[in-house]
Design an enzyme around this catalytic site. Structure first.
Site, PDB file in Angstrom:
ATOM      1  N   ARG A   8       0.843  -1.184   0.000  1.00 58.49           N
ATOM      2  CA  ARG A   8       0.000   0.000   0.000  1.00 58.49           C
ATOM      3  C   ARG A   8       0.886   1.244   0.000  1.00 58.49           C
ATOM      4  NH1 ARG A   8      -2.305   1.231   4.203  1.00 58.49           N
ATOM      5  NH2 ARG A   8      -1.377  -0.277   5.609  1.00 58.49           N
TER       6      ARG A   8
ATOM      7  N   TYR B 122      -1.532  -3.681  -6.675  1.00 58.39           N
ATOM      8  CA  TYR B 122      -1.238  -4.471  -5.483  1.00 58.39           C
ATOM      9  C   TYR B 122      -2.267  -4.324  -4.376  1.00 58.39           C
ATOM     10  CZ  TYR B 122       1.912  -7.284  -2.650  1.00 58.39           C
ATOM     11  OH  TYR B 122       2.476  -8.316  -1.938  1.00 58.39           O
ATOM     12  N   GLY B 123      -2.662  -5.424  -3.785  1.00 61.04           N
ATOM     13  CA  GLY B 123      -3.385  -5.486  -2.510  1.00 61.04           C
ATOM     14  C   GLY B 123      -4.392  -4.368  -2.281  1.00 61.04           C
ATOM     15  N   GLY B 124      -4.226  -3.717  -1.157  1.00 60.33           N
ATOM     16  CA  GLY B 124      -5.166  -2.689  -0.727  1.00 60.33           C
ATOM     17  C   GLY B 124      -5.280  -1.507  -1.689  1.00 60.33           C
TER      18      GLY B 124
ATOM     19  N   LYS C 276      -9.509  -2.300   2.191  1.00 56.79           N
ATOM     20  CA  LYS C 276      -9.184  -1.126   3.004  1.00 56.79           C
ATOM     21  C   LYS C 276      -9.965   0.112   2.526  1.00 56.79           C
ATOM     22  CE  LYS C 276      -6.022  -3.478   5.271  1.00 56.79           C
ATOM     23  NZ  LYS C 276      -6.347  -4.005   6.621  1.00 56.79           N
TER      24      LYS C 276
ATOM     25  N   HIS D  65     -10.970  -2.071  12.133  1.00 59.30           N
ATOM     26  CA  HIS D  65      -9.838  -2.891  11.677  1.00 59.30           C
ATOM     27  C   HIS D  65      -9.585  -3.964  12.727  1.00 59.30           C
ATOM     28  CE1 HIS D  65      -5.350  -2.858  10.232  1.00 59.30           C
ATOM     29  NE2 HIS D  65      -6.037  -3.834   9.685  1.00 59.30           N
TER      30      HIS D  65
ATOM     31  N   SER E 209       0.088  -3.124  13.287  1.00 57.01           N
ATOM     32  CA  SER E 209       0.664  -4.159  12.411  1.00 57.01           C
ATOM     33  C   SER E 209       1.793  -4.901  13.139  1.00 57.01           C
ATOM     34  CB  SER E 209       1.167  -3.529  11.125  1.00 57.01           C
ATOM     35  OG  SER E 209       2.107  -2.533  11.423  1.00 57.01           O
ATOM     36  N   ALA E 210       2.067  -6.111  12.657  1.00 60.49           N
ATOM     37  CA  ALA E 210       3.150  -6.954  13.194  1.00 60.49           C
ATOM     38  C   ALA E 210       2.911  -7.418  14.628  1.00 60.49           C
ATOM     39  CB  ALA E 210       4.503  -6.257  13.075  1.00 60.49           C
ATOM     40  N   CYS E 211       1.651  -7.525  15.032  1.00 58.92           N
ATOM     41  CA  CYS E 211       1.324  -8.091  16.340  1.00 58.92           C
ATOM     42  C   CYS E 211       0.709  -9.484  16.210  1.00 58.92           C
ATOM     43  CB  CYS E 211       0.358  -7.187  17.096  1.00 58.92           C
ATOM     44  SG  CYS E 211       1.116  -5.699  17.751  1.00 58.92           S
ATOM     45  N   GLY E 212       0.537  -9.973  14.989  1.00 57.31           N
ATOM     46  CA  GLY E 212       0.036 -11.333  14.801  1.00 57.31           C
ATOM     47  C   GLY E 212      -1.472 -11.438  14.894  1.00 57.31           C
TER      48      GLY E 212
ATOM     49  N   ASP F 219      -9.441  -9.499   9.765  1.00 60.63           N
ATOM     50  CA  ASP F 219      -8.969  -8.151   9.444  1.00 60.63           C
ATOM     51  C   ASP F 219      -9.999  -7.041   9.668  1.00 60.63           C
ATOM     52  OD1 ASP F 219      -6.821  -6.515   8.558  1.00 60.63           O
ATOM     53  OD2 ASP F 219      -7.732  -6.344   6.578  1.00 60.63           O
TER      54      ASP F 219
ATOM     55  N   ARG G 152       2.189 -12.107  -0.020  1.00 59.26           N
ATOM     56  CA  ARG G 152       0.841 -12.389   0.466  1.00 59.26           C
ATOM     57  C   ARG G 152       0.299 -13.713  -0.041  1.00 59.26           C
ATOM     58  NH1 ARG G 152      -1.523  -8.264   3.887  1.00 59.26           N
ATOM     59  NH2 ARG G 152       0.136  -6.711   3.943  1.00 59.26           N
TER      60      ARG G 152
ATOM     61  N   GLY H 107      -0.448 -20.093  20.864  1.00 61.99           N
ATOM     62  CA  GLY H 107      -1.562 -20.847  21.448  1.00 61.99           C
ATOM     63  C   GLY H 107      -1.716 -20.630  22.948  1.00 61.99           C
ATOM     64  N   GLU H 108      -0.601 -20.231  23.597  1.00 63.97           N
ATOM     65  CA  GLU H 108      -0.671 -19.989  25.050  1.00 63.97           C
ATOM     66  C   GLU H 108      -1.499 -18.739  25.364  1.00 63.97           C
ATOM     67  OE1 GLU H 108       0.185 -22.390  26.668  1.00 63.97           O
ATOM     68  OE2 GLU H 108       1.945 -23.363  25.752  1.00 63.97           O
TER      69      GLU H 108
HETATM   70  O1  TSX Z   1       1.580 -13.704  16.343  1.00 62.33           O
HETATM   71  C1  TSX Z   1       2.191 -13.679  17.393  1.00 62.33           C
HETATM   72  N1  TSX Z   1       1.497 -13.846  18.578  1.00 62.33           N
HETATM   73  C2  TSX Z   1       0.015 -13.992  18.584  1.00 62.33           C
HETATM   74  C3  TSX Z   1      -0.359 -15.382  18.312  1.00 62.33           C
HETATM   75  C4  TSX Z   1      -1.565 -15.873  18.472  1.00 62.33           C
HETATM   76  N2  TSX Z   1       3.549 -13.469  17.379  1.00 62.33           N
HETATM   77  C5  TSX Z   1       4.270 -13.226  16.134  1.00 62.33           C
HETATM   78  C6  TSX Z   1       4.316 -11.739  15.893  1.00 62.33           C
HETATM   79  C7  TSX Z   1       4.733 -11.370  14.525  1.00 62.33           C
HETATM   80  C8  TSX Z   1       3.582 -11.305  13.567  1.00 62.33           C
HETATM   81  C9  TSX Z   1       4.229 -13.470  18.552  1.00 62.33           C
HETATM   82  N3  TSX Z   1       5.533 -13.289  18.811  1.00 62.33           N
HETATM   83  C10 TSX Z   1       3.566 -13.678  19.769  1.00 62.33           C
HETATM   84  C11 TSX Z   1       2.162 -13.891  19.782  1.00 62.33           C
HETATM   85  O2  TSX Z   1       1.565 -14.077  20.849  1.00 62.33           O
HETATM   86  N4  TSX Z   1       4.496 -13.617  20.765  1.00 62.33           N
HETATM   87  C12 TSX Z   1       5.668 -13.367  20.154  1.00 62.33           C
HETATM   88  C13 TSX Z   1       6.975 -13.207  20.857  1.00 62.33           C
HETATM   89  C14 TSX Z   1       7.604 -14.567  21.048  1.00 62.33           C
HETATM   90  C15 TSX Z   1       8.376 -15.111  20.036  1.00 62.33           C
HETATM   91  C16 TSX Z   1       8.951 -16.380  20.223  1.00 62.33           C
HETATM   92  C17 TSX Z   1       8.751 -17.059  21.414  1.00 62.33           C
HETATM   93  C18 TSX Z   1       7.988 -16.510  22.415  1.00 62.33           C
HETATM   94  C19 TSX Z   1       7.409 -15.259  22.217  1.00 62.33           C
HETATM   95  N5  TSX Z   1       9.329 -18.318  21.711  1.00 62.33           N
HETATM   96  C20 TSX Z   1      10.086 -19.112  20.903  1.00 62.33           C
HETATM   97  O3  TSX Z   1      10.381 -18.736  19.805  1.00 62.33           O
HETATM   98  C21 TSX Z   1      10.489 -20.418  21.452  1.00 62.33           C
HETATM   99 MN    MN Z   2      -5.232  -5.110   8.157  1.00 61.19          MN
END
Ligand code: TSX
Ligand code: MN
Length: 599
Positions: free
Chosen positions: A70, A210-212, A219, A239, A261-264, A286, A378, A505-506
């Site tokens: 974008r 491209y994309g958006g 978007k 969003h 962004s970049a928080c997963g 999204d 993507r 998953g935790e």
């Molecule tokens: O997406 C992530 N999440 C949410 C998942 C449901 N990421 C990736 C972020 C980039 C897009 C994460 N990174 C998360 C997270 O909860 N936590 C972290 C940080 C992290 C990275 C690696 C490990 C632990 C925490 N452990 C090992 O690599 C062994």
């Molecule tokens: Mn988005």
């Protein structure tokens, strides 16, 4: 004729007169049409068919290196009054910009076909669904829109003779002279415009495929234009991901979540809970449209029908359900190609392939020292293929939202999770949502980047007015049943610089606390920043996190928070006098509570 909608017919004719395509094709959305278009794109050299045994009915596309993301500096929001757009948007006078763009559009589709794509954002015919029609000269756009939205004849039928739609005009801006050979990814890199005219409303996009920039339902429509409609009509276009979470007793709630962004976000939307007996199901990853029902309950639909996900970093470890979604019927953009006709991207597998063709079309090996896939590569995948897609993901009534999550990538200061005192305080937490810059971004590392509600690039009007709209929500219905608001941070680090929380998953352990709070079963401690879990409030059964790490994850460092207050004030100052007084009051009150806690 496919439709008797005169407004639509007139607009298609006008656009065709302006853009002068060689042909016009009305998309019916059928599988046969899709097959024909994909075959054409293969013949044109745009699509590379992937190994039919490994990834059936899937294609790889390498874009022009000058068209990979974008373009925020070329994105314009154009109400007649610049104050309506706000400091958060690039504004151009709508009359001027339309004149400029008409010149660019003049003859821009010569030698190409104009595709007419009727699309629905939201299940076709749903009360909160909205119809758009995109005109484009890109097969890539048609094929992607078919995955990302509902397109074709059923949408024209839902539109009817007099229905309203948002006209979305798109051209790659690369006309072909007679006999001129096409390139695999036509674009006009030096003349990109992504323009929004909220008063029409309409969307004009030029120069990028491209994309958006080009898939205008996402978007441009579902966030920037829809946010303006939502403000006027009293709902929320956000969003946010939407997920359903079910406890071992079978009790289920739905949660919406906005992160920078970049928080997963996609990883959370389809996560596999590690807690035994818990289940997470995905409604969307999204965008989230939320409306009150007649019970005063906020209900959400996912206006999209697919995932347009960032590929690099996606793996069986980070997002197994995304990987399982990608088995077939997908488009890959700017990923690497392996010798056996499969795709690859960084961190997809523990071991990289011995050799590949990079997204730039060059021979690549792990020793090459560059990335095989573009960092913004993507996948486009049908949501219906996600193994944990929620049974109600296409329910026209939407799903009831019990909790809203905000968050950020905060190595320090912000605890693992806490709850807002109330809707106004929760809205405030959304407005101060931020991530600390990482090495992957431009500029200095360790600076807070505020991204209120993750809407900074996507709010189609003045950010301060948007905050006021959030604050107005409880007052819009007789008996508001507002979701609880939470703040989470998976990225807290220790002094020794390791992640304190295992994440992925935790995170189900944090969602469990959210469920228990919503159900009135979990204790919380009142702190200056909000309601925190009690010391053993987060279920850590089976994890071996040291007690002192858990304590740090759930502690409030008033001094550290006080250090961020000036940055929060600067952040508000960016948006000038439109920030509601209530938000300044929340900021003042936070500062006062922190000072009392740390005199
Ligand atoms: O997406 C992530 N999440 C949410 C998942 C449901 N990421 C990736 C972020 C980039 C897009 C994460 N990174 C998360 C997270 O909860 N936590 C972290 C940080 C992290 C990275 C690696 C490990 C632990 C925490 N452990 C090992 O690599 C062994
Ligand atoms: Mn988005």
């Amino acid at each position: 004729m496919k439709t008797n909608n005169q407004t639509l017919l007139n607009w298609v004719n006008e656009a065709a007169e302006l853009c002068q395509p060689d042909a016009i094709h009305w998309c019916d959305g059928t599988e046969e049409e899709n097959q024909r278009l994909c075959a054409q794109a293969v013949q044109d050299g745009t699509f590379i068919p992937l190994n039919e045994a490994k990834r059936p009915n899937s294609f790889l596309v390498m874009s022009d290196p000058a068209d990979v993301a974008r373009v925020e500096d070329r994105t314009f929001v154009c109400p007649s009054d610049p104050r309506e757009a706000g400091p958060n948007n690039n504004w151009r006078d709508p009359v001027d910009l339309k004149a400029t763009m008409r010149q660019l559009y003049d003859g821009c589709m010569r030698g190409r076909t104009m595709y007419v794509i009727p699309f629905s954002m939201g299940p076709v015919g749903a009360p909160s669904a909205k119809i758009g029609v995109e005109l484009t000269d890109s097969i890539y756009v048609v094929v992607n829109m078919r995955i990302m939205t509902r397109i074709g004849t059923e949408v024209l039928e839902a539109l009817g003779d007099h229905g309203e739609f948002v006209p979305c005009l798109h051209s790659v801006g690369a006309p072909l002279e007679p006999g001129q050979k096409d390139v695999p990814w036509p674009c006009n890199a030096d003349n990109k415009y992504i323009a929004h005219f909220p008063e029409d409303p309409s969307i004009w996009s030029y120069g990028s495929g491209y994309g958006g920039n080009a898939l205008l339902g996402k978007k441009c429509f579902a966030l920037r234009i829809a946010s303006v409609m939502a403000r006027r009509q009293g709902w929320l276009a956000e969003h946010m991901l939407i997920l359903g979470i079910t406890n071992p007793q079978g009790e289920k709630i739905y949660v919406a979540a906005a992160f920078p962004s970049a928080c997963g976000k996609t990883n959370l939307a389809m996560m596999e809970p590690t807690l035994p007996g818990w289940k997470v199901e995905c409604v969307g990853d999204d965008i989230c449209w939320m409306t009150f029902d007649d019970q005063g309950q906020l209900r959400a639909i996912n206006p999209e029908a697919g995932f347009f996900g960032v590929a690099p970093g996606t793996s069986m470890r980070s997002n197994p359900n995304a990987m399982r979604t990608l088995h077939s019927n997908c488009i890959y953009t700017n990923c690497a190609l392996t010798p056996d006709g499969d795709v690859w991207w960084e961190d997809m597998t523990d071991e990289p392939p011995a050799e590949a063709t990079s997204w730039l079309g060059q021979p690549w090996t792990p020793a090459t020292g560059t990335k095989a896939a573009n960092p913004n590569a993507r996948y486009t995948a049908p949501a219906s293929q996600c193994p944990v897609i929620d049974p109600a993901w296409e329910d026209p009534a939407g799903v009831p939202i019990s909790a809203i999550l905000f968050g950020g990538r905060r190595p320090s200061t912000v605890p693992l999770c806490f709850e807002a005192f109330n809707w106004q305080h929760g809205t405030f937490l959304g407005t101060i949502q931020a991530s600390e810059t990482t090495a992957a971004q431009a500029g200095r590392v360790g600076i807070l980047r505020y991204d209120p509600m993750a809407m900074l690039p996507f709010c189609g009007y003045n950010m301060g007015d948007y905050f006021a709209h959030w604050l107005s929500m409880p007052g819009r219905v007789a008996q508001p049943n507002m979701p609880r608001i939470f703040f989470v941070n998976w990225f807290r680090k220790s002094d020794e610089d390791y992640y304190l929380w295992p994440g992925f998953g935790e995170n189900s352990r944090v969602l469990k606390w959210v469920c228990e709070r919503v159900q009135g079963r979990a204790q919380a401690i009142e702190t200056p920043i909000g309601l925190l879990p009690v010391p053993d409030g987060i279920d850590t059964t089976g994890l071996n996190i040291p007690d002192e790490d858990m304590e740090e994850l759930l502690s409030v460092d008033a001094q550290a928070w006080l250090k961020d207050i000036p940055a929060m004030r600067e952040h508000y100052a960016r948006f000038g006098d439109t920030i509601p007084a209530a938000m300044h009051q929340e900021l003042d009150a936070l500062e006062q509570r922190l000072r009392q806690a740390a005199p």
